[in-house]
Scaffold this motif. Structure first.
Motif, PDB file in Angstrom:
ATOM      1  N   LYS A 136       0.785  -1.231   0.000  1.00 51.87           N
ATOM      2  CA  LYS A 136       0.000   0.000   0.000  1.00 51.87           C
ATOM      3  C   LYS A 136       0.822   1.290   0.000  1.00 51.87           C
ATOM      4  CE  LYS A 136      -3.775   2.513   0.493  1.00 51.87           C
ATOM      5  NZ  LYS A 136      -4.794   2.318   1.520  1.00 51.87           N
ATOM      6  N   ILE A 137       1.763   1.461   0.947  1.00 48.97           N
ATOM      7  CA  ILE A 137       2.338   2.791   1.175  1.00 48.97           C
ATOM      8  C   ILE A 137       3.842   2.694   1.407  1.00 48.97           C
ATOM      9  CG2 ILE A 137       1.930   2.691   3.671  1.00 48.97           C
ATOM     10  CD1 ILE A 137       1.252   5.680   3.551  1.00 48.97           C
ATOM     11  N   ARG A 138       4.575   3.687   0.943  1.00 48.17           N
ATOM     12  CA  ARG A 138       6.021   3.705   1.168  1.00 48.17           C
ATOM     13  C   ARG A 138       6.321   4.149   2.593  1.00 48.17           C
ATOM     14  NH1 ARG A 138       8.883   2.622  -3.200  1.00 48.17           N
ATOM     15  NH2 ARG A 138       7.853   2.799  -5.231  1.00 48.17           N
ATOM     16  N   ALA A 139       7.340   3.555   3.165  1.00 46.49           N
ATOM     17  CA  ALA A 139       7.682   3.847   4.559  1.00 46.49           C
ATOM     18  C   ALA A 139       8.008   5.318   4.764  1.00 46.49           C
ATOM     19  CB  ALA A 139       8.860   2.972   4.996  1.00 46.49           C
ATOM     20  N   GLN A 140       8.585   5.955   3.747  1.00 45.92           N
ATOM     21  CA  GLN A 140       8.999   7.358   3.882  1.00 45.92           C
ATOM     22  C   GLN A 140       7.821   8.294   4.105  1.00 45.92           C
ATOM     23  OE1 GLN A 140       9.769   5.102   1.593  1.00 45.92           O
ATOM     24  NE2 GLN A 140      11.597   5.681   0.405  1.00 45.92           N
ATOM     25  N   VAL A 141       6.636   7.916   3.648  1.00 48.59           N
ATOM     26  CA  VAL A 141       5.481   8.810   3.768  1.00 48.59           C
ATOM     27  C   VAL A 141       4.444   8.280   4.763  1.00 48.59           C
ATOM     28  CG1 VAL A 141       5.761   9.721   1.452  1.00 48.59           C
ATOM     29  CG2 VAL A 141       4.315   7.719   1.803  1.00 48.59           C
ATOM     30  N   ASP A 142       4.760   7.181   5.430  1.00 44.21           N
ATOM     31  CA  ASP A 142       3.799   6.643   6.407  1.00 44.21           C
ATOM     32  C   ASP A 142       3.749   7.545   7.633  1.00 44.21           C
ATOM     33  OD1 ASP A 142       1.872   4.948   7.323  1.00 44.21           O
ATOM     34  OD2 ASP A 142       3.264   3.418   8.054  1.00 44.21           O
ATOM     35  N   SER A 143       2.607   7.545   8.299  1.00 40.26           N
ATOM     36  CA  SER A 143       2.422   8.402   9.466  1.00 40.26           C
ATOM     37  C   SER A 143       1.242   7.887  10.275  1.00 40.26           C
ATOM     38  CB  SER A 143       2.145   9.851   9.033  1.00 40.26           C
ATOM     39  OG  SER A 143       0.911   9.914   8.320  1.00 40.26           O
ATOM     40  N   TYR A 144       1.086   8.427  11.485  1.00 41.46           N
ATOM     41  CA  TYR A 144      -0.081   8.073  12.291  1.00 41.46           C
ATOM     42  C   TYR A 144      -1.360   8.513  11.585  1.00 41.46           C
ATOM     43  CZ  TYR A 144       2.655   6.637  16.355  1.00 41.46           C
ATOM     44  OH  TYR A 144       3.507   5.965  17.204  1.00 41.46           O
ATOM     45  N   ALA A 145      -1.302   9.636  10.911  1.00 48.40           N
ATOM     46  CA  ALA A 145      -2.486  10.126  10.197  1.00 48.40           C
ATOM     47  C   ALA A 145      -2.882   9.155   9.085  1.00 48.40           C
ATOM     48  CB  ALA A 145      -2.215  11.510   9.616  1.00 48.40           C
ATOM     49  N   ALA A 146      -1.891   8.613   8.370  1.00 46.34           N
ATOM     50  CA  ALA A 146      -2.174   7.658   7.302  1.00 46.34           C
ATOM     51  C   ALA A 146      -2.759   6.373   7.878  1.00 46.34           C
ATOM     52  CB  ALA A 146      -0.903   7.360   6.519  1.00 46.34           C
ATOM     53  N   LEU A 147      -2.210   5.907   8.994  1.00 45.52           N
ATOM     54  CA  LEU A 147      -2.715   4.703   9.631  1.00 45.52           C
ATOM     55  C   LEU A 147      -4.142   4.910  10.137  1.00 45.52           C
ATOM     56  CD1 LEU A 147      -2.224   1.826  10.676  1.00 45.52           C
ATOM     57  CD2 LEU A 147      -1.240   2.828  12.737  1.00 45.52           C
ATOM     58  N   ARG A 148      -4.393   6.061  10.731  1.00 47.67           N
ATOM     59  CA  ARG A 148      -5.727   6.368  11.226  1.00 47.67           C
ATOM     60  C   ARG A 148      -6.741   6.395  10.065  1.00 47.67           C
ATOM     61  NH1 ARG A 148      -7.396   8.861  15.921  1.00 47.67           N
ATOM     62  NH2 ARG A 148      -5.216   9.321  16.459  1.00 47.67           N
ATOM     63  N   ALA A 149      -6.322   6.972   8.932  1.00 50.54           N
ATOM     64  CA  ALA A 149      -7.199   7.042   7.766  1.00 50.54           C
ATOM     65  C   ALA A 149      -7.572   5.645   7.267  1.00 50.54           C
ATOM     66  CB  ALA A 149      -6.534   7.846   6.657  1.00 50.54           C
ATOM     67  N   GLU A 150      -6.617   4.720   7.316  1.00 49.42           N
ATOM     68  CA  GLU A 150      -6.906   3.359   6.862  1.00 49.42           C
ATOM     69  C   GLU A 150      -7.874   2.656   7.800  1.00 49.42           C
ATOM     70  OE1 GLU A 150      -4.386   1.016   4.732  1.00 49.42           O
ATOM     71  OE2 GLU A 150      -2.696   2.386   4.679  1.00 49.42           O
ATOM     72  N   LEU A 151      -7.723   2.875   9.093  1.00 49.98           N
ATOM     73  CA  LEU A 151      -8.665   2.283  10.045  1.00 49.98           C
ATOM     74  C   LEU A 151     -10.069   2.841   9.832  1.00 49.98           C
ATOM     75  CD1 LEU A 151      -6.416   2.330  13.221  1.00 49.98           C
ATOM     76  CD2 LEU A 151      -7.305   0.285  12.087  1.00 49.98           C
ATOM     77  N   MET A 152     -10.166   4.110   9.497  1.00 46.23           N
ATOM     78  CA  MET A 152     -11.468   4.736   9.284  1.00 46.23           C
ATOM     79  C   MET A 152     -12.161   4.159   8.050  1.00 46.23           C
ATOM     80  SD  MET A 152     -10.750   8.729  10.314  1.00 46.23           S
ATOM     81  CE  MET A 152     -12.469   9.176  10.039  1.00 46.23           C
ATOM     82  N   ILE A 153     -11.386   3.709   7.069  1.00 49.33           N
ATOM     83  CA  ILE A 153     -11.970   3.089   5.877  1.00 49.33           C
ATOM     84  C   ILE A 153     -12.799   1.867   6.249  1.00 49.33           C
ATOM     85  CG2 ILE A 153     -11.393   1.811   3.759  1.00 49.33           C
ATOM     86  CD1 ILE A 153      -8.965   3.620   3.445  1.00 49.33           C
ATOM     87  N   LEU A 154     -12.411   1.194   7.316  1.00 45.58           N
ATOM     88  CA  LEU A 154     -13.046  -0.067   7.697  1.00 45.58           C
ATOM     89  C   LEU A 154     -14.338   0.124   8.501  1.00 45.58           C
ATOM     90  CD1 LEU A 154      -9.794  -1.938   8.769  1.00 45.58           C
ATOM     91  CD2 LEU A 154     -11.017  -2.160   6.595  1.00 45.58           C
TER      92      LEU A 154
END
Length: 296
Positions: free
Chosen positions: A224-242
């Motif tokens: 899904k995502i490159r480590a260089q651009v990963d963040s808590y905000a990105a992780l939170r957004a993915e959880l919200m998708i579910l």
């Protein structure tokens, strides 16, 4: 390649006929269309059965049903490991016995298909999707139009796929498409039935026949995502998708706490997610990997 039915051909012919017009077509904004309206013949009826999802057709001397092919009993599971700067995804697509709608093809959303090295099981091929706005990898079981659906349904099927990529795991969408239905000996094909009914009935069927009637879409784990651009905000957004997704029903009580969960607490929330299916286990493992890679 045999096709599910001839509806796509009807659409194609319509487009070709328009393109080959020798007289210019003038369209005036604000005036009603002068295109001829198809007349409904006596006893013509095309209805959608809300309970079964079948399209029920009665026209001329034909009465038949067109069922959806969304009841695909399949699971996608992945074991994820690291090798230097790459992630290794050992995934299995399993279609359970008793599921008549067996998988013949699927697509996996990917923001960077070129970054993936794919190892396929025997009989499968892959290619990049043509939709540049929604990039994906497409997978198809070669020769799948000759598969005996009933024989495959009796045993189920498991196919193993391996992906290598620098992309970290996350929530990706999958479309599963089933083996086409073919008529039994002595039974009319759907194309023959469509030829025998009125133009009005064909047009009404086209209004109801959508892609979603012949695929199962679900969310699962993938590159899904490159480590260089990963963040808590990105992780939170993915959880919200579910949130609200039926396949993750047991997660909903935990996901409902996202708005009250701080970034450092996201790890605890992910660890609390239950595992009641191979898909949930694979995604929980992926999300934990992401949590452990983020700064604390």
């Amino acid at each position: 390649m045999k096709y599910l039915h001839r509806l796509p051909v009807i659409v194609t012919y319509s487009i070709i006929a328009t393109a080959q017009q020798t007289k210019p077509i003038r369209i005036t904004v604000g005036q009603p269309s002068t295109a001829p309206q198809l007349e409904r013949e006596e006893n013509d009826s095309v209805q959608l059965d809300a309970a079964s999802g079948d399209i029920i057709v009665s026209s001329r001397n034909e009465s038949f049903r067109i069922p959806p092919e969304t009841n695909i009993n399949a699971n996608w599971s992945c074991d994820i490991s690291r090798a230097a700067s790459k992630f290794i995804y050992d995934c299995k697509l399993t279609t359970g016995p008793g599921a008549l709608n067996q998988v013949i093809a699927f697509s996996m959303a990917s923001e960077d298909p070129d970054s993936l090295t794919v190892r396929l099981p025997s009989g499968w091929k892959t290619f990049k999707g043509v939709d540049k706005l929604h990039p994906s990898l497409e997978f198809i079981l070669v020769g799948g139009d000759g598969i005996d659906r009933e024989a495959m349904a009796a045993t189920g099927r498991t196919d193993a796929f391996r992906f290598e990529s620098e992309l970290m795991p996350g929530v990706v969408s999958f479309d599963l498409r089933p083996v086409p239905r073919f008529p039994k000996p002595g039974e009319k094909s759907l194309g023959e039935r469509l030829d025998a009914i009125s133009p009005w009935a064909n047009a009404e069927i086209l209004k109801l026949e959508t892609k979603d009637r012949h695929r199962r879409r679900f969310l699962t784990v993938g590159p899904k995502i490159r480590a260089q651009v990963d963040s808590y905000a990105a992780l939170r957004a993915e959880l919200m998708i579910l949130i609200g997704v039926p396949e993750y029903g047991l997660w909903q009580v935990h996901l409902s706490k996202l708005s009250q969960t701080t970034d450092p607490e996201l790890g605890s929330l992910v660890r609390s997610l239950p595992e009641s299916s191979p898909t949930q286990t694979a995604l929980r493992q992926a999300l934990l990997l992401r949590v452990e890679s983020l700064p604390r």
